[in-house]
Write a protein that holds these residues in place. Structure first.
Motif, PDB file in Angstrom:
ATOM      1  N   ILE A   1       0.832  -1.207   0.000  1.00  0.00           N
ATOM      2  CA  ILE A   1       0.000   0.000   0.000  1.00  0.00           C
ATOM      3  C   ILE A   1       0.867   1.259   0.000  1.00  0.00           C
ATOM      4  O   ILE A   1       0.622   2.205  -0.759  1.00  0.00           O
ATOM      5  N   VAL A   2       1.903   1.277   0.832  1.00  0.00           N
ATOM      6  CA  VAL A   2       2.801   2.431   0.894  1.00  0.00           C
ATOM      7  C   VAL A   2       3.499   2.632  -0.447  1.00  0.00           C
ATOM      8  O   VAL A   2       3.551   3.747  -0.992  1.00  0.00           O
ATOM      9  N   LEU A   3       4.045   1.560  -1.004  1.00  0.00           N
ATOM     10  CA  LEU A   3       4.788   1.654  -2.253  1.00  0.00           C
ATOM     11  C   LEU A   3       3.863   2.029  -3.416  1.00  0.00           C
ATOM     12  O   LEU A   3       4.230   2.828  -4.286  1.00  0.00           O
ATOM     13  N   ALA A   4       2.673   1.452  -3.430  1.00  0.00           N
ATOM     14  CA  ALA A   4       1.736   1.759  -4.511  1.00  0.00           C
ATOM     15  C   ALA A   4       1.264   3.209  -4.423  1.00  0.00           C
ATOM     16  O   ALA A   4       1.169   3.907  -5.445  1.00  0.00           O
ATOM     17  N   ALA A   5       0.972   3.687  -3.214  1.00  0.00           N
ATOM     18  CA  ALA A   5       0.502   5.067  -3.050  1.00  0.00           C
ATOM     19  C   ALA A   5       1.561   6.070  -3.505  1.00  0.00           C
ATOM     20  O   ALA A   5       1.271   7.014  -4.250  1.00  0.00           O
ATOM     21  N   GLY A   6       2.791   5.868  -3.052  1.00  0.00           N
ATOM     22  CA  GLY A   6       3.872   6.761  -3.477  1.00  0.00           C
ATOM     23  C   GLY A   6       4.143   6.653  -4.963  1.00  0.00           C
ATOM     24  O   GLY A   6       4.365   7.649  -5.648  1.00  0.00           O
ATOM     25  N   GLY A   7       4.119   5.417  -5.478  1.00  0.00           N
ATOM     26  CA  GLY A   7       4.363   5.209  -6.894  1.00  0.00           C
ATOM     27  C   GLY A   7       3.286   5.821  -7.766  1.00  0.00           C
ATOM     28  O   GLY A   7       3.570   6.404  -8.813  1.00  0.00           O
TER      29      GLY A   7
ATOM     30  N   ALA B   1      27.760  -3.694  -2.670  1.00  0.00           N
ATOM     31  CA  ALA B   1      28.663  -3.404  -1.553  1.00  0.00           C
ATOM     32  C   ALA B   1      28.040  -3.801  -0.228  1.00  0.00           C
ATOM     33  O   ALA B   1      28.735  -4.252   0.694  1.00  0.00           O
ATOM     34  N   ARG B   2      26.741  -3.682  -0.139  1.00  0.00           N
ATOM     35  CA  ARG B   2      26.036  -3.972   1.105  1.00  0.00           C
ATOM     36  C   ARG B   2      26.143  -5.450   1.505  1.00  0.00           C
ATOM     37  O   ARG B   2      26.032  -5.789   2.679  1.00  0.00           O
ATOM     38  N   GLN B   3      26.346  -6.322   0.530  1.00  0.00           N
ATOM     39  CA  GLN B   3      26.434  -7.744   0.842  1.00  0.00           C
ATOM     40  C   GLN B   3      27.670  -8.089   1.672  1.00  0.00           C
ATOM     41  O   GLN B   3      27.698  -9.109   2.352  1.00  0.00           O
ATOM     42  N   SER B   4      28.699  -7.256   1.595  1.00  0.00           N
ATOM     43  CA  SER B   4      29.915  -7.510   2.362  1.00  0.00           C
ATOM     44  C   SER B   4      29.903  -6.840   3.727  1.00  0.00           C
ATOM     45  O   SER B   4      30.846  -6.983   4.502  1.00  0.00           O
ATOM     46  N   LEU B   5      28.821  -6.114   4.030  1.00  0.00           N
ATOM     47  CA  LEU B   5      28.702  -5.429   5.318  1.00  0.00           C
ATOM     48  C   LEU B   5      27.809  -6.234   6.257  1.00  0.00           C
ATOM     49  O   LEU B   5      27.025  -7.072   5.808  1.00  0.00           O
ATOM     50  N   PRO B   6      27.912  -6.010   7.558  1.00  0.00           N
ATOM     51  CA  PRO B   6      27.011  -6.697   8.499  1.00  0.00           C
ATOM     52  C   PRO B   6      25.563  -6.411   8.157  1.00  0.00           C
ATOM     53  O   PRO B   6      25.185  -5.270   7.881  1.00  0.00           O
ATOM     54  N   ARG B   7      24.732  -7.450   8.145  1.00  0.00           N
ATOM     55  CA  ARG B   7      23.323  -7.310   7.785  1.00  0.00           C
ATOM     56  C   ARG B   7      22.466  -7.213   9.046  1.00  0.00           C
ATOM     57  O   ARG B   7      22.622  -7.977   9.981  1.00  0.00           O
ATOM     58  N   SER B   8      21.551  -6.260   9.042  1.00  0.00           N
ATOM     59  CA  SER B   8      20.642  -6.087  10.170  1.00  0.00           C
ATOM     60  C   SER B   8      19.278  -6.667   9.817  1.00  0.00           C
ATOM     61  O   SER B   8      18.851  -6.627   8.663  1.00  0.00           O
ATOM     62  N   THR B   9      18.594  -7.237  10.817  1.00  0.00           N
ATOM     63  CA  THR B   9      17.240  -7.757  10.600  1.00  0.00           C
ATOM     64  C   THR B   9      16.182  -6.708  10.940  1.00  0.00           C
ATOM     65  O   THR B   9      14.998  -7.011  10.971  1.00  0.00           O
ATOM     66  N   VAL B  10      16.615  -5.484  11.201  1.00  0.00           N
ATOM     67  CA  VAL B  10      15.675  -4.421  11.545  1.00  0.00           C
ATOM     68  C   VAL B  10      14.943  -3.957  10.284  1.00  0.00           C
ATOM     69  O   VAL B  10      15.558  -3.635   9.274  1.00  0.00           O
ATOM     70  N   TYR B  11      13.629  -3.929  10.351  1.00  0.00           N
ATOM     71  CA  TYR B  11      12.798  -3.466   9.245  1.00  0.00           C
ATOM     72  C   TYR B  11      12.332  -2.043   9.546  1.00  0.00           C
ATOM     73  O   TYR B  11      11.722  -1.786  10.577  1.00  0.00           O
ATOM     74  N   ARG B  12      12.626  -1.121   8.644  1.00  0.00           N
ATOM     75  CA  ARG B  12      12.276   0.293   8.835  1.00  0.00           C
ATOM     76  C   ARG B  12      11.287   0.714   7.752  1.00  0.00           C
ATOM     77  O   ARG B  12      11.680   1.213   6.686  1.00  0.00           O
ATOM     78  N   PRO B  13       9.992   0.520   7.994  1.00  0.00           N
ATOM     79  CA  PRO B  13       8.991   0.747   6.949  1.00  0.00           C
ATOM     80  C   PRO B  13       8.879   2.184   6.478  1.00  0.00           C
ATOM     81  O   PRO B  13       8.465   2.429   5.342  1.00  0.00           O
ATOM     82  N   ARG B  14       9.237   3.158   7.307  1.00  0.00           N
ATOM     83  CA  ARG B  14       9.086   4.557   6.893  1.00  0.00           C
ATOM     84  C   ARG B  14      10.049   4.945   5.776  1.00  0.00           C
ATOM     85  O   ARG B  14       9.856   5.955   5.119  1.00  0.00           O
ATOM     86  N   ARG B  15      11.084   4.156   5.564  1.00  0.00           N
ATOM     87  CA  ARG B  15      12.003   4.438   4.465  1.00  0.00           C
ATOM     88  C   ARG B  15      11.361   4.185   3.096  1.00  0.00           C
ATOM     89  O   ARG B  15      11.840   4.676   2.080  1.00  0.00           O
ATOM     90  N   LEU B  16      10.293   3.397   3.088  1.00  0.00           N
ATOM     91  CA  LEU B  16       9.720   2.962   1.818  1.00  0.00           C
ATOM     92  C   LEU B  16       9.049   4.100   1.047  1.00  0.00           C
ATOM     93  O   LEU B  16       9.035   4.092  -0.186  1.00  0.00           O
ATOM     94  N   ALA B  17       8.470   5.075   1.747  1.00  0.00           N
ATOM     95  CA  ALA B  17       7.691   6.120   1.078  1.00  0.00           C
ATOM     96  C   ALA B  17       8.543   6.928   0.092  1.00  0.00           C
ATOM     97  O   ALA B  17       8.121   7.200  -1.036  1.00  0.00           O
ATOM     98  N   GLY B  18       9.732   7.323   0.509  1.00  0.00           N
ATOM     99  CA  GLY B  18      10.603   8.108  -0.370  1.00  0.00           C
ATOM    100  C   GLY B  18      11.012   7.331  -1.606  1.00  0.00           C
ATOM    101  O   GLY B  18      11.002   7.865  -2.730  1.00  0.00           O
ATOM    102  N   PHE B  19      11.375   6.061  -1.421  1.00  0.00           N
ATOM    103  CA  PHE B  19      11.739   5.229  -2.565  1.00  0.00           C
ATOM    104  C   PHE B  19      10.541   5.067  -3.508  1.00  0.00           C
ATOM    105  O   PHE B  19      10.702   5.039  -4.733  1.00  0.00           O
ATOM    106  N   ALA B  20       9.348   4.946  -2.950  1.00  0.00           N
ATOM    107  CA  ALA B  20       8.155   4.751  -3.774  1.00  0.00           C
ATOM    108  C   ALA B  20       7.882   5.973  -4.646  1.00  0.00           C
ATOM    109  O   ALA B  20       7.556   5.844  -5.840  1.00  0.00           O
ATOM    110  N   LEU B  21       8.000   7.160  -4.076  1.00  0.00           N
ATOM    111  CA  LEU B  21       7.745   8.389  -4.837  1.00  0.00           C
ATOM    112  C   LEU B  21       8.762   8.543  -5.965  1.00  0.00           C
ATOM    113  O   LEU B  21       8.406   8.863  -7.109  1.00  0.00           O
TER     114      LEU B  21
END
Length: 336
Positions: free
Chosen positions: A160-166, A205-225
């Motif tokens: 819903i977030v991605l579709a609305a911004g998109g 590059a991110r694949q060689s860095l420590p990966r976090s399992t934290v999900y940050r949904p508010r980041r999605l709106a900017g990418f969607a727009l």
């Protein structure tokens, strides 16, 4: 996770650990390969019904292109082998990685001599159908869990977030690009290519860095727009930005791919309506590419989610950003 716990955590920080958004996909990856490859009786039955619906939709696309089934010669000219093959290849890659159909196919079709208002509307119609279908297949094959009734799953809320911004970005950019500025095609394609290359490099590059399992949904709106703007002005660029954006926000690769497919289907549906409106207002919109695109793309939209089900998620973690980087290079090279 209880409703009270979610509320308490989100009130403090818009990120929470052990996200439900990709629990189904992670559990699927823990199963043996033979289990992931097996298709149940219910799924096979649904695929049979899908074949029937596809046949009806294909006939409708022929009608939309202005050709009547009573004229076999005219109908055969609607099915261009090179376009059909391209649809199979790029939709398979798109539904398996969340990107590539419009971004790679647009410049290819331009190079074959098709005009923007032949290519972009046909891509919107095709991706609205294949995106919704691929999203349903990703759900069927357990790459993500979507819901249509409350309580909505995390994956559904992300859609819903991605579709609305998109949708917002798509409508604004279509009106600006075609009604106001008339932006050059080379400028549009170059911008999308550079953006995708940059995000692909970051993803690799991110694949060689420590990966976090934290999900940050508010980041999605900017990418969607941002992705919606890309989609509206070029018919492409939505998938790479949204898929990699989700991964950057902490979503598992398999689930990110599934969410992108469904969100892009919804955004493309709105873009289709916008172009139909332009057509009604007197713009020369041509749908002769539609039957060829549909033949290959609909089949691929079923096969690709199955491949995502079988392929381990850690493999997709490298393939998705590498593919995005490759798409950007190819598009950019065609402009030089």
């Amino acid at each position: 996770m209880s409703e009270g716990r979610i509320t308490d955590i989100e009130a403090v920080e818009p990120a929470y650990r052990e996200p439900e958004i990709d629990a189904v996909a992670r559990e699927l990856d823990d199963r043996p390969l033979a289990d992931r490859a097996r298709i149940g009786t219910r799924t096979r039955r649904r695929l049979g019904w899908l074949a029937l619906v596809f046949t009806v939709g294909l006939l409708a696309s022929v009608w939309a292109a202005g050709v009547r089934p009573a004229d076999p010669t005219a109908v055969s000219r609607l099915f261009v082998p090179s376009v059909i093959v391209a649809g199979v290849v790029f939709e398979t890659l798109d539904s398996a990685s969340g990107m590539g159909f419009g971004t790679a196919l647009s410049p290819l079709l331009f190079s074959l001599g098709y005009a923007p208002l032949e290519v972009v509307p046909a891509l919107f119609v095709t991706e609205s159908m294949t995106g919704l279908l691929a999203g349903a297949m990703h759900h069927e094959f357990e790459n993500a869990e979507f819901s249509i009734r409350p309580p909505l799953t995390d994956a559904t809320r992300a859609v819903i977030v991605l579709a609305a911004g998109g949708i917002t970005g798509t409508v604004i950019s279509v009106l600006i690009a075609y009604l106001a500025l008339g932006l050059p095609a080379a400028l549009i394609e170059g911008y999308v290519a550079v953006l995708v290359i940059g995000m692909g490099l970051v993803g690799i590059a991110r694949q060689s860095l420590p990966r976090s399992t934290v999900y940050r949904p508010r980041r999605l709106a900017g990418f969607a727009l941002l992705a919606g703007v890309n989609k509206g002005i070029s018919g492409a660029g939505f998938g790479p930005v949204v898929t990699l954006g989700q991964i950057f926000a902490g979503v598992y690769e398999k689930t990110a791919t599934a969410i992108t497919s469904l969100a892009e289907g919804l955004v493309s549906l709105v873009g289709t309506v916008v172009y139909l409106t332009l057509f009604a207002a007197g713009f020369a919109v041509d749908y002769r590419l539609l039957p060829s695109l549909l033949v290959g793309s609909v089949v691929a939209a079923v096969v690709a989610p199955y491949l995502v089900r079988v392929v381990p998620g850690n493999v997709l973690g490298y393939l998705i950003p590498a593919y995005a980087f490759g798409i950007g290079l190819v598009v950019l090279s065609q402009l030089v």
